[in-house]
Write an enzyme that holds these catalytic residues in place. Structure first.
Site, PDB file in Angstrom:
ATOM      1  N   TYR A 174      48.280  38.886  34.777  1.00 34.48           N
ATOM      2  CA  TYR A 174      49.500  38.975  35.580  1.00 34.48           C
ATOM      3  C   TYR A 174      50.719  38.843  34.686  1.00 34.48           C
ATOM      4  CZ  TYR A 174      45.854  37.904  38.907  1.00 34.48           C
ATOM      5  OH  TYR A 174      44.702  37.904  39.613  1.00 34.48           O
ATOM      6  N   VAL A 222      41.854  33.451  40.186  1.00 35.16           N
ATOM      7  CA  VAL A 222      42.410  32.179  40.659  1.00 35.16           C
ATOM      8  C   VAL A 222      41.334  31.116  40.904  1.00 35.16           C
ATOM      9  CG1 VAL A 222      44.536  33.089  41.671  1.00 35.16           C
ATOM     10  CG2 VAL A 222      42.451  32.948  43.063  1.00 35.16           C
ATOM     11  N   LYS A 276      38.021  42.551  39.532  1.00 30.37           N
ATOM     12  CA  LYS A 276      38.802  43.791  39.431  1.00 30.37           C
ATOM     13  C   LYS A 276      38.372  44.629  38.229  1.00 30.37           C
ATOM     14  CE  LYS A 276      42.736  41.563  41.718  1.00 30.37           C
ATOM     15  NZ  LYS A 276      44.052  40.898  41.506  1.00 30.37           N
ATOM     16  N   SER A 292      39.685  37.475  40.964  1.00 28.32           N
ATOM     17  CA  SER A 292      40.263  38.698  40.384  1.00 28.32           C
ATOM     18  C   SER A 292      39.515  39.233  39.180  1.00 28.32           C
ATOM     19  CB  SER A 292      41.720  38.453  39.997  1.00 28.32           C
ATOM     20  OG  SER A 292      42.502  38.294  41.145  1.00 28.32           O
ATOM     21  N   TYR A 324      37.364  44.234  49.457  1.00 28.64           N
ATOM     22  CA  TYR A 324      38.139  43.468  48.484  1.00 28.64           C
ATOM     23  C   TYR A 324      37.823  41.969  48.550  1.00 28.64           C
ATOM     24  CZ  TYR A 324      42.179  41.509  46.053  1.00 28.64           C
ATOM     25  OH  TYR A 324      42.982  40.801  45.208  1.00 28.64           O
TER      26      TYR A 324
END
Lengths: 308, 308, 308, 308
Positions: free
Chosen positions: D242, D260, D66, D63, D190
């Site tokens: 998050y 992660v 991103k 992530s 992705y």
């Protein structure tokens, strides 16, 4: 009680309202249908059929198929079915994914989309989608005692191409381990079961076993036990009209299952199986005129399960 | 059909399970009750009562009162009731506040706490709480044809002191403009209606009008129209057991309303009104043995509304 | 950098937009305020104050009080505070009750209403509401170095009479055991803390310790440790503007806390404390012109914490 | 300030905790990694890199990608990006679908999975997935000034086969019209962006432009404007961890983005870019030791954006 007269009067009194409601537009193939149609067929447990309006016109049964697939799944897996799907009304719309997340991939009941997809996955049971679809079609022909029943492949394809929400639901449950087959296979079955075309008359025949202790009086075939027939009826009453189930129970008082094609199957236990159809839907996605027709029918016949 | 024998057999077969479930502990007064009790009373539409077990022991009816208060509110406001409360199952627990926020202060149905509080507010209708409670008590005495019925003031006080969640719900709805009276007044009525003490026999008498087209056959008094009786039954079936309503419909197949005191009122339309009671609750807050008893009863009598 | 000039220019450039937004109307006393007002005061860590517009007009600080009460609670309970309230943005509106149910009565952060009510309960700490309110008022006078600060009793009463949602939140948490005092007491403190009246100048003084490593340079008093000052700033940035916190961080880039009275306290760590005020609120409940002013200020000063 | 000494001390003090947390197991390829690894690299805005532990070992950035894809999307679509994705913290877990339904297919922010998928869709912009992936890889090589960077195809395939939840999110948004390309294409991008392998050193280089007003001091290349760099930092602080973003801001006080795979990129505006890595994750899915390391670093350097 003159059921033919009641059916005719319903058609007459709904005439001015033809076209009411909104035709489902999220499945392109269904969006083109002329909304100014209405049909009703009542088949009693002694095998007589009374019909009026467009009762012989075929329509896409869509979610009504969920009742028949649940019957098939219960036949295969028995009460184990309820390990993978609940039995409670959902309190949300037919394609909601919210509850699925809160309840870790176990859909609330077999009549919302998520639950029906799990049921399709159970009927699939390791076979190829084509075989499961074949089994379903044979079952429906057997129930309706009519070898001409067919799946509208164009409708099935139309949903396959645009059913993103159902792909979302299926992938979501697969992520929780509540689907056993590839998403494409399970949804292949699901889209085809929904695309079955039936007329009101055929629908009333196909559902008749639920009104008659599990046995189809037209053929004498025993489909399910009396207990199972009652239980399927209970699920229909509780969850058969999505977030309009309470209203339907309040106004009509019969177990019923609607589809976005505008059809509704209603069961008067011990008395009759009723198929109604009119394409325009009310706000919660159930046939507007179909619901109105069943309210009139229940009122005139005194068939409500909640008392005379 | 020998109803006395059926009732006796149910008591015998539940004997080994006495004490099952968990007594409601959030109302201190109720937490002290001996869980090893069970009673059943069946009153038929021709006025006979069959009873077994602890059928004459009084218990706190709690949420069963919601059925009678809905009846009162419908008498006062008619179908206007449904402008302030919905008719759909909630898909969540009896005291959830989530849906209330999503739906701007309109509770899903009159049998979850939020909805029942709105109903109490309607019955209050500008009067002092004492008067509304008096009206309710007179109504219950009239329904049960028994002038000895009384409210257990200790239970009412116990809830008043600890019912934070209900205060939250009421204030929340008041914020949305869906309560007309001060929160303390409306809840005063609500806590008192719940604190009514009835035995199974009295409960079966009080509910009998719902089994008999709206008229109490014991007294001949007409309480509601046949149509309204059907509709109240429909609401009970759809929403009478909180998030266990689907299960109850599936297993029992009768309209019913449970209370956390362990009582359940069930209606077999055209046949009988049944009161059962046992304090231990299952996971969704309904009497464990009471539910089991009604499942046996429905199975042996064939009274399920979903077919024989 | 000429801060006076920047402040003056901001007032001039916002002149045409005076009256924008919607004055909070759910507190009757606040609804009457003339929306065509705007003030700004910048107090630097070396003790100079620059002001423009209505910078000396008092307004109700409302939720800005949550920063100061959090400071008090951290002083009393230290990091134990975080056992009863979280530190995460809520992703929902300031008075939502949904998350509270999902998370069993533990509010997401101390700056949504539910969290602030828990903080008030901690500051109450077994005392009478009057004493806790007194303690808060003394603390605020000490921070702002101004003995004239006062609570507007009319505003406090107005909220007390109409704050149903806050009563709902408090009762809800009390039901989960997350309030130690009677709901009326805790909310008595809460409504009074919100009703404090400050001008932009006073507000900028009161917040100055957060810009200056925990010590108020005007008085030399140490209020909190440098670490705690950083942490309070972090909470302000993350959660200070309800569901507009992300937007505020994106556009302004300073820790800040808004109130529905139209005030905002912003902190430029190591540089200055800023008070702005204009009654009209944007869609998520933050001062429309206040936010715009701080965006201009951050842009012209290069004070964003995210880089120059 | 001796950054090398600080980095070394962090490695020493974390030694006893190696293996803490839980390695992500939902991506089979990642589940096999030895959890007893930790690395840190600090690259300052004047181009010096300090490293310790396993700082040259490659890991899957997941992530963290991103942040870089958001940078690319902002370059292509500018502020239009925010029409399809929000800027607010989500208050729920990284792969929640609930909020997506409530907000009609518009994800809360670009750093939860749903939002990142929309960003990938924007970068795809009508091209073949292969081209978009190539563009991303070139961009990353350019940022890190390292032509050896590569995507781990095995990891990408592993996610492609098991990423049901992401397929659910993507189909869900496609159903709302918030994806422009076939779900398989967008997710192809992705999954590949996530599968990029970087070492701590490379990561700290790639993020350096965010610490240095948008310009990479190693190469002199201007990547984004100073304003955009600040805004990306703001998004990282608000939403980068998050549902642990508030905790990270409270304890560390730096904009950061976790993955992660166990990596975290943290930015100290005007000072340095930091890459840390350790595979074990805490409860909300962020590297346990990585978070601890950054807390120590921020504490020893005084780099918190919230004050010294």
């Amino acid at each position: 009680m003159d059921l033919q007269k009641i059916a005719d009067e319903i058609v007459v009194s709904l005439q001015p309202r033809l076209g009411e409601g909104k035709v489902a537009d999220y499945i392109p193939e269904l969006a083109r249908i002329d909304p100014r149609q209405f049909g009703i067929a009542i088949t009693t447990v002694d095998g007589e059929t009374f019909k009026a309006g467009d009762a012989d016109t075929s329509f896409s049964i869509q979610s009504i198929s969920k009742v028949f697939m649940l019957t098939l799944a219960l036949g295969k897996a028995g009460e184990q079915v309820w390990k993978r799907v609940g039995r409670e009304p959902s309190g949300s719309s037919f394609n909601s994914i919210v509850q699925l997340e809160h309840e870790h991939g176990i859909p609330r009941n077999p009549f919302i989309n998520a639950g029906a997809i799990v049921i399709s996955d159970m009927v699939l049971a390791g076979h190829a989608p084509r075989e499961a679809i074949g089994e379903y079609l044979r079952f429906m022909r057997y129930l309706a005692d009519d070898e001409t029943l067919a799946i509208d492949e164009k409708v099935a394809q139309s949903e396959q191409r645009t059913g993103y929400r159902n792909f979302a639901l299926a992938n979501f449950m697969r992520g929780f381990g509540n689907l056993d087959h590839p998403v494409e296979h399970t949804l292949g079955v699901y889209f085809h079961q929904c695309a079955l075309a039936l007329s009101c008359v055929q629908l009333s025949h196909a559902g008749l076993f639920l009104a008659n202790r599990g046995t189809n009086p037209l053929t004498g075939f025993s489909v399910v036990s009396p207990k199972r027939a009652r239980r399927i009826n209970a699920m229909m009453l509780m969850c058969g009209h999505y977030d309009g189930s309470g209203d339907f129970a309040y106004n009509v008082g019969l177990p019923g299952k609607s589809g976005v094609g505008g059809g509704i199957l209603a069961i008067a236990p011990g008395k009759a199986s009723i198929g109604v159809w009119s394409p325009g839907l009310n706000k919660v996605g159930n046939s507007a005129l179909g619901s109105a027709a069943l309210e009139m029918l229940a009122s005139r016949t005194g068939w409500s399960v909640f008392g005379t």
